[in-house]
Design an enzyme around this catalytic site. Structure first.
Site, PDB file in Angstrom:
ATOM      1  N   THR A   1       0.860  -1.169   0.000  1.00 25.51           N
ATOM      2  CA  THR A   1       0.000   0.000   0.000  1.00 25.51           C
ATOM      3  C   THR A   1       0.901   1.223   0.000  1.00 25.51           C
ATOM      4  O   THR A   1       1.976   1.187   0.603  1.00 25.51           O
ATOM      5  CB  THR A   1      -0.909   0.041   1.251  1.00 25.51           C
ATOM      6  OG1 THR A   1      -1.391   1.373   1.481  1.00 25.51           O
ATOM      7  CG2 THR A   1      -0.163  -0.394   2.498  1.00 25.51           C
TER       8      THR A   1
ATOM      9  N   CYS B   1      -1.836   5.063  -5.406  1.00 21.97           N
ATOM     10  CA  CYS B   1      -2.628   4.214  -4.529  1.00 21.97           C
ATOM     11  C   CYS B   1      -2.741   2.891  -5.268  1.00 21.97           C
ATOM     12  O   CYS B   1      -3.034   2.877  -6.469  1.00 21.97           O
ATOM     13  CB  CYS B   1      -4.000   4.814  -4.260  1.00 21.97           C
ATOM     14  SG  CYS B   1      -5.093   3.721  -3.317  1.00 21.97           S
TER      15      CYS B   1
END
Length: 233
Positions: free
Chosen positions: A83, A197
């Site tokens: 992430t 992202c």
């Protein structure tokens, strides 16, 4: 071959992409029945997301550090935090383990430098777009100018990530909105745009735009495969 550590679940939608990309990368390099050696712990993203929006980053660091210790104990030689946003606590996680972290911002910056990109747009959660832990690292350590969308666009991107992409929801109007923001960044002089992202690549791809896109999840995985298959593996 080194064992790749994965700290996943943030969200599991993009962790699935990581798992596929790592195995496909090793398969492409070695052929046959080869696949990646992986040790993974996947956390409950609902717990992490709640703490993020409460601005309780210290507690997220505790949870992820404990998970990272489990990944290390399972035999990982290095760690991927799967992430972008949670690299905000990468330093705390790194202090808790004895294996190195392959930082997603560094991997992305190296890919940008290979293409001689000097000014780049950044899309991600508001945490990633607003705060310095990610864009500041790319600018300070790698000399690349990082530009983010205007405030209203940041809000739209953030909401789509959490309310749609992290839940596996793909909408055409959301894709159109992202592409319009990408065009705006390009008009501001950005030579490329970072999909900062790991879920964004579920929505937009290079086929959708002529603006160069840098998919951080794929870049992260590509570098991990190279590291896993490096000299002495």
């Amino acid at each position: 071959m080194k064992t790749i550590g994965m700290l996943g679940g943030m969200s599991w939608e993009s962790t699935t992409s990581y798992y596929q990309a790592l195995n496909r990368g090793v398969k492409s390099a070695l052929g046959g029945l080869h696949c990646a050696k992986i040790a993974m712990v996947s956390v409950d993203f609902a717990e992490i997301e709640k703490l993020q929006h409460e601005d309780n980053w210290d507690e997220t660091a505790v949870i992820l550090s404990e998970a990272a210790k489990s990944v290390e104990a399972a035999g990982a030689d290095f760690l991927l935090i799967c992430t972008n946003t949670m690299h905000k606590v990468a330093d705390q996680i790194e202090e808790a383990i004895d294996i190195p972290i392959l930082h997603i911002a560094d991997a992305t910056a190296e890919a940008l430098k290979e293409k001689e990109i000097k000014r780049v747009g950044l899309l991600g959660t508001k945490f990633t777009m607003e705060q310095a832990f990610y864009k500041g690292r790319i600018s300070k350590n790698h000399g690349i100018d990082v530009v983010v969308p205007v405030e209203a666009q940041q809000e739209w991107v953030h909401e789509i990530i959490y309310n749609e992409l992290c839940q596996g929801i793909i909408k055409e109007d959301s894709r159109d909105l992202f592409l319009a923001i990408i065009d705006d960044l390009h008009e501001e002089g950005c030579e490329a745009v970072i999909l900062g992202c790991t879920e964004i690549a579920l929505l937009v791809s290079q086929e959708d735009t002529e603006v160069a896109l840098f998919d951080t999840a794929q870049i992260h995985c590509d570098m991990a495969v190279k590291l896993a298959l490096g000299a002495g593996s």
